[in-house]
Design a protein around this motif. Sequence first.
Motif, PDB file in Angstrom:
ATOM      1  N   GLY A 362       0.833  -1.199   0.000  1.00 14.38           N
ATOM      2  CA  GLY A 362       0.000   0.000   0.000  1.00 14.38           C
ATOM      3  C   GLY A 362       0.863   1.242   0.000  1.00 14.38           C
ATOM      4  O   GLY A 362       1.155   1.809   1.060  1.00 14.38           O
ATOM      5  N   ALA A 363       1.279   1.670  -1.186  1.00 13.42           N
ATOM      6  CA  ALA A 363       2.269   2.745  -1.307  1.00 13.42           C
ATOM      7  C   ALA A 363       1.649   4.089  -0.973  1.00 13.42           C
ATOM      8  O   ALA A 363       0.530   4.405  -1.392  1.00 13.42           O
ATOM      9  N   MET A 364       2.398   4.913  -0.222  1.00 13.35           N
ATOM     10  CA  MET A 364       1.925   6.217   0.212  1.00 13.35           C
ATOM     11  C   MET A 364       2.814   7.365  -0.245  1.00 13.35           C
ATOM     12  O   MET A 364       2.359   8.498  -0.341  1.00 13.35           O
ATOM     13  N   ALA A 365       4.100   7.112  -0.491  1.00 14.68           N
ATOM     14  CA  ALA A 365       5.025   8.186  -0.854  1.00 14.68           C
ATOM     15  C   ALA A 365       6.086   7.626  -1.780  1.00 14.68           C
ATOM     16  O   ALA A 365       6.404   6.430  -1.736  1.00 14.68           O
ATOM     17  N   MET A 366       6.652   8.499  -2.631  1.00 17.14           N
ATOM     18  CA  MET A 366       7.717   8.085  -3.536  1.00 17.14           C
ATOM     19  C   MET A 366       8.652   9.253  -3.781  1.00 17.14           C
ATOM     20  O   MET A 366       8.297  10.421  -3.619  1.00 17.14           O
ATOM     21  N   SER A 367       9.875   8.901  -4.191  1.00 15.04           N
ATOM     22  CA  SER A 367      10.873   9.904  -4.535  1.00 15.04           C
ATOM     23  C   SER A 367      11.916   9.251  -5.421  1.00 15.04           C
ATOM     24  O   SER A 367      12.317   8.106  -5.184  1.00 15.04           O
ATOM     25  N   PHE A 368      12.355   9.978  -6.460  1.00 20.32           N
ATOM     26  CA  PHE A 368      13.367   9.483  -7.380  1.00 20.32           C
ATOM     27  C   PHE A 368      14.719  10.070  -6.998  1.00 20.32           C
ATOM     28  O   PHE A 368      14.825  11.257  -6.667  1.00 20.32           O
ATOM     29  N   SER A 369      15.745   9.234  -7.059  1.00 24.96           N
ATOM     30  CA  SER A 369      17.084   9.693  -6.726  1.00 24.96           C
ATOM     31  C   SER A 369      17.639  10.547  -7.857  1.00 24.96           C
ATOM     32  O   SER A 369      17.094  10.583  -8.970  1.00 24.96           O
ATOM     33  N   ARG A 370      18.728  11.221  -7.569  1.00 22.34           N
ATOM     34  CA  ARG A 370      19.372  12.044  -8.576  1.00 22.34           C
ATOM     35  C   ARG A 370      19.827  11.165  -9.741  1.00 22.34           C
ATOM     36  O   ARG A 370      20.498  10.159  -9.564  1.00 22.34           O
ATOM     37  N   GLY A 371      19.433  11.542 -10.953  1.00 18.83           N
ATOM     38  CA  GLY A 371      19.735  10.739 -12.121  1.00 18.83           C
ATOM     39  C   GLY A 371      18.700   9.679 -12.417  1.00 18.83           C
ATOM     40  O   GLY A 371      18.778   9.010 -13.448  1.00 18.83           O
ATOM     41  N   GLN A 372      17.701   9.500 -11.513  1.00 20.59           N
ATOM     42  CA  GLN A 372      16.609   8.543 -11.686  1.00 20.59           C
ATOM     43  C   GLN A 372      17.103   7.109 -11.834  1.00 20.59           C
ATOM     44  O   GLN A 372      16.503   6.292 -12.535  1.00 20.59           O
ATOM     45  N   LEU A 493       8.768  11.129   1.542  1.00 22.80           N
ATOM     46  CA  LEU A 493      10.140  10.763   1.190  1.00 22.80           C
ATOM     47  C   LEU A 493      10.704  11.839   0.287  1.00 22.80           C
ATOM     48  O   LEU A 493       9.978  12.449  -0.500  1.00 22.80           O
ATOM     49  N   HIS A 494      12.002  12.067   0.391  1.00 21.80           N
ATOM     50  CA  HIS A 494      12.637  13.000  -0.525  1.00 21.80           C
ATOM     51  C   HIS A 494      14.114  12.665  -0.640  1.00 21.80           C
ATOM     52  O   HIS A 494      14.843  12.675   0.360  1.00 21.80           O
ATOM     53  N   SER A 495      14.545  12.347  -1.855  1.00 25.83           N
ATOM     54  CA  SER A 495      15.952  12.067  -2.118  1.00 25.83           C
ATOM     55  C   SER A 495      16.709  13.375  -2.255  1.00 25.83           C
ATOM     56  O   SER A 495      16.196  14.361  -2.797  1.00 25.83           O
ATOM     57  N   SER A 496      17.939  13.381  -1.786  1.00 21.06           N
ATOM     58  CA  SER A 496      18.754  14.588  -1.852  1.00 21.06           C
ATOM     59  C   SER A 496      19.042  14.945  -3.309  1.00 21.06           C
ATOM     60  O   SER A 496      19.430  14.080  -4.100  1.00 21.06           O
ATOM     61  N   PRO A 497      18.869  16.220  -3.697  1.00 21.47           N
ATOM     62  CA  PRO A 497      19.199  16.627  -5.071  1.00 21.47           C
ATOM     63  C   PRO A 497      20.695  16.716  -5.320  1.00 21.47           C
ATOM     64  O   PRO A 497      21.105  16.929  -6.461  1.00 21.47           O
ATOM     65  N   PHE A 498      21.507  16.567  -4.277  1.00 21.92           N
ATOM     66  CA  PHE A 498      22.958  16.679  -4.426  1.00 21.92           C
ATOM     67  C   PHE A 498      23.666  15.334  -4.257  1.00 21.92           C
ATOM     68  O   PHE A 498      24.664  15.085  -4.927  1.00 21.92           O
ATOM     69  N   LEU A 499      23.164  14.477  -3.377  1.00 19.77           N
ATOM     70  CA  LEU A 499      23.796  13.193  -3.102  1.00 19.77           C
ATOM     71  C   LEU A 499      22.845  12.081  -3.525  1.00 19.77           C
ATOM     72  O   LEU A 499      21.715  11.990  -3.026  1.00 19.77           O
ATOM     73  N   ARG A 500      23.299  11.239  -4.420  1.00 20.71           N
ATOM     74  CA  ARG A 500      22.429  10.217  -4.996  1.00 20.71           C
ATOM     75  C   ARG A 500      21.949   9.209  -3.960  1.00 20.71           C
ATOM     76  O   ARG A 500      20.814   8.734  -4.032  1.00 20.71           O
ATOM     77  N   ASN A 501      22.775   8.855  -2.990  1.00 19.59           N
ATOM     78  CA  ASN A 501      22.466   7.783  -2.044  1.00 19.59           C
ATOM     79  C   ASN A 501      22.010   8.291  -0.681  1.00 19.59           C
ATOM     80  O   ASN A 501      22.141   7.577   0.314  1.00 19.59           O
ATOM     81  N   GLN A 515      18.519   8.608   5.690  1.00 16.75           N
ATOM     82  CA  GLN A 515      18.691   7.235   5.252  1.00 16.75           C
ATOM     83  C   GLN A 515      19.706   7.150   4.119  1.00 16.75           C
ATOM     84  O   GLN A 515      19.599   7.867   3.128  1.00 16.75           O
ATOM     85  N   SER A 516      20.709   6.308   4.294  1.00 14.98           N
ATOM     86  CA  SER A 516      21.619   5.982   3.203  1.00 14.98           C
ATOM     87  C   SER A 516      21.032   4.820   2.419  1.00 14.98           C
ATOM     88  O   SER A 516      20.571   3.828   3.003  1.00 14.98           O
ATOM     89  N   LEU A 517      21.054   4.930   1.089  1.00 15.79           N
ATOM     90  CA  LEU A 517      20.509   3.863   0.255  1.00 15.79           C
ATOM     91  C   LEU A 517      21.453   2.683   0.146  1.00 15.79           C
ATOM     92  O   LEU A 517      21.101   1.667  -0.474  1.00 15.79           O
ATOM     93  N   LEU A 518      22.632   2.778   0.726  1.00 13.74           N
ATOM     94  CA  LEU A 518      23.617   1.698   0.645  1.00 13.74           C
ATOM     95  C   LEU A 518      23.534   0.750   1.835  1.00 13.74           C
ATOM     96  O   LEU A 518      24.269  -0.243   1.859  1.00 13.74           O
ATOM     97  N   GLN A 519      22.696   1.030   2.810  1.00 10.52           N
ATOM     98  CA  GLN A 519      22.558   0.169   3.967  1.00 10.52           C
ATOM     99  C   GLN A 519      21.122   0.223   4.461  1.00 10.52           C
ATOM    100  O   GLN A 519      20.386   1.183   4.213  1.00 10.52           O
ATOM    101  N   ALA A 520      20.711  -0.825   5.163  1.00  7.11           N
ATOM    102  CA  ALA A 520      19.332  -0.906   5.617  1.00  7.11           C
ATOM    103  C   ALA A 520      19.070   0.004   6.812  1.00  7.11           C
ATOM    104  O   ALA A 520      18.020   0.644   6.894  1.00  7.11           O
ATOM    105  N   ARG A 521      20.001   0.090   7.744  1.00 10.03           N
ATOM    106  CA  ARG A 521      19.789   0.867   8.953  1.00 10.03           C
ATOM    107  C   ARG A 521      19.916   2.360   8.662  1.00 10.03           C
ATOM    108  O   ARG A 521      20.784   2.788   7.899  1.00 10.03           O
ATOM    109  N   ALA A 522      19.044   3.158   9.270  1.00  5.56           N
ATOM    110  CA  ALA A 522      19.073   4.607   9.069  1.00  5.56           C
ATOM    111  C   ALA A 522      20.326   5.202   9.700  1.00  5.56           C
ATOM    112  O   ALA A 522      20.864   4.678  10.688  1.00  5.56           O
ATOM    113  N   LEU A 523      20.784   6.314   9.135  1.00  2.00           N
ATOM    114  CA  LEU A 523      21.971   6.986   9.656  1.00  2.00           C
ATOM    115  C   LEU A 523      21.687   7.648  10.995  1.00  2.00           C
ATOM    116  O   LEU A 523      22.457   7.536  11.948  1.00  2.00           O
ATOM    117  N   THR A 524      20.581   8.364  11.074  1.00  2.00           N
ATOM    118  CA  THR A 524      20.199   9.036  12.318  1.00  2.00           C
ATOM    119  C   THR A 524      18.733   9.404  12.246  1.00  2.00           C
ATOM    120  O   THR A 524      18.114   9.371  11.169  1.00  2.00           O
TER     121      THR A 524
END
Length: 567
Positions: A362-372, A493-501, A515-524
């Motif tokens: 049941g999707a509620m939010a979406m965001s595309f990373s830099r470069g899609q 959700l919102h992906s950073s416009p400067f950092l892809r991950n 959230q870093s997209l390279l790991q499951a656990r949130a950064l802070t």
Amino acid sequence: GSHSSRVRLVATEVSGLDVASSWIRPQPTVPMEVQTDDIYVYDADSQTVTRAEAGTQTGAADAATDADGKAEEEDSKLGDDIDGPGCRDDAFEAWAPPSRDAEDAILSAAQRVLDALVENSEALLGYQTAPSSGSENAAQLHLLTWNPTKHFAADLLPPGGKLTATAVDWSATGSTVVAAFGEVDVSGWCNTGGAVVLWNLFARGFRAGEPTLVLDHSSAITCVACHPTAPALIAAGSFNGEVLLYDTSREEPLVGASPIHERFHREAISAVQWVRDEAAGPNAGAAQYQLASLSRDGRVLFWPLRFGLEGALSGPIAGLRLGRKPGGRRAGGRDGDEDAKYEEEKVSRRGSDRTEKRQPLGAMAMSFSRGQYDMLVGSEGGAVQRLYLSELRQLQRPSQGDAQATRDLVKHSQSRWARPVLELLARADPDGRSDLVRAVEKRMKQGGHHGSADVLPLVTLEVVYGATLDAALLQPQPKSFDLEPLAGLCTSLHSSPFLRNLAAVAGSDGSLRLQSLLQARALTDLHPNRGAVHAVRWSRVRPLVLAAGCGDGATVLFDLGAMAGGA
């Protein structure tokens, strides 16, 4: 006696001997050729429409012939008169402005010019600008309101006659505020109306209580998104699953609405977003972007503008079906609708069918990373997924080989195939492309689509999606990576416009995670401590600044650079 012997050395040529290796084998070679895709070249000319000439003149010519003492005297008065009335009034004695507005515009720019001179020049070292009287706190300029009872009948409004603001956005020029209104706290089919309301803040006669334009609809409007470059184009989504496209420059602004279809959205639209269209050319204008829509039934659909505004919502050019494998990451407890029942789907894998069990998301939010390259989605149950888009051929520009193979497949057909349909076929899996063509031709015969003696019947996107076929051919399930889930609903959700991950994740549990997209656990987790966090956005110009809209009505700004420095 002694005997002596002579040895005679004779030079002679001995032929070489080649000994073949017992372990090295000759390497076979196969001639091959490769060909890159066609290089598209665009020629463009430009021509100015109008030409203007302007000139300036200093003071009277005899001023330069004054005595040196008089010139020095005038120079000494410059520091005293630069901010006084003499600077503002005497400057216009020799020139009459064409209008009062022009004079006010020039005077309003004087302070900015002086500030720039003080900062970048040594000519005004002894001059200090007056301190700003502004406050560091934001001030409310306008309270934008409207009266729904003027546009809807009483039976189309909830009790009290008021509609809730569900989304807001700015136009491409920054002059118009666009807001979506509706009543979303309903179950089943929505019987109350909704609207997209516009306020042009710089229009003559602007009044905060009188919107510039009201675009009403038969159901609640849940989301809205303005086109990044075309100020008149507005996309919206409804509670009943419709995607709407408006062009406010037309007399009839509603350009089109997506039909309610089994292969389209069947539940409320959660988000709409304009993303780059990889198949569009550099001179496509507004068509360089396509519309992505997300619904609570777990579908992401892409609607291009390249084939015309009128047919933009007749059918998506690509789509994704979201799901989650049983036993995936969850916040604890049950996920509501996501725990209802497993949806068995056949996914074709190079000719062999493999049945997978996927939980509908049941999707509620979406965001595309830099470069899609990637996409983030959040669900009702708090699940957050990273989707890998770069490997999906359905979202890429078809290669020349796929386009030619598609044309060869339909060249003997008894129907004409529209351009969007040919591109849709070229993006599909080659192993199932012929099955798709046969299903469409069967649909054409059963549906009674007949042409005339001179014109063959036309295959449109509506016909393709109406054919009986495997959903995985046109709307596959992308590879996904489960991130750390939230304890409540994922609201934004919102992906950073400067950092892809790097992305920001907000939830109804009051958390605001980096959230870093390279790991499951949130950064802070920033924890605004102001109730649920309903929205989060990164700054477009400052990489370490983000804003969050909280449940108590406050907008909280975070400067990660200052926080890291101990400020």
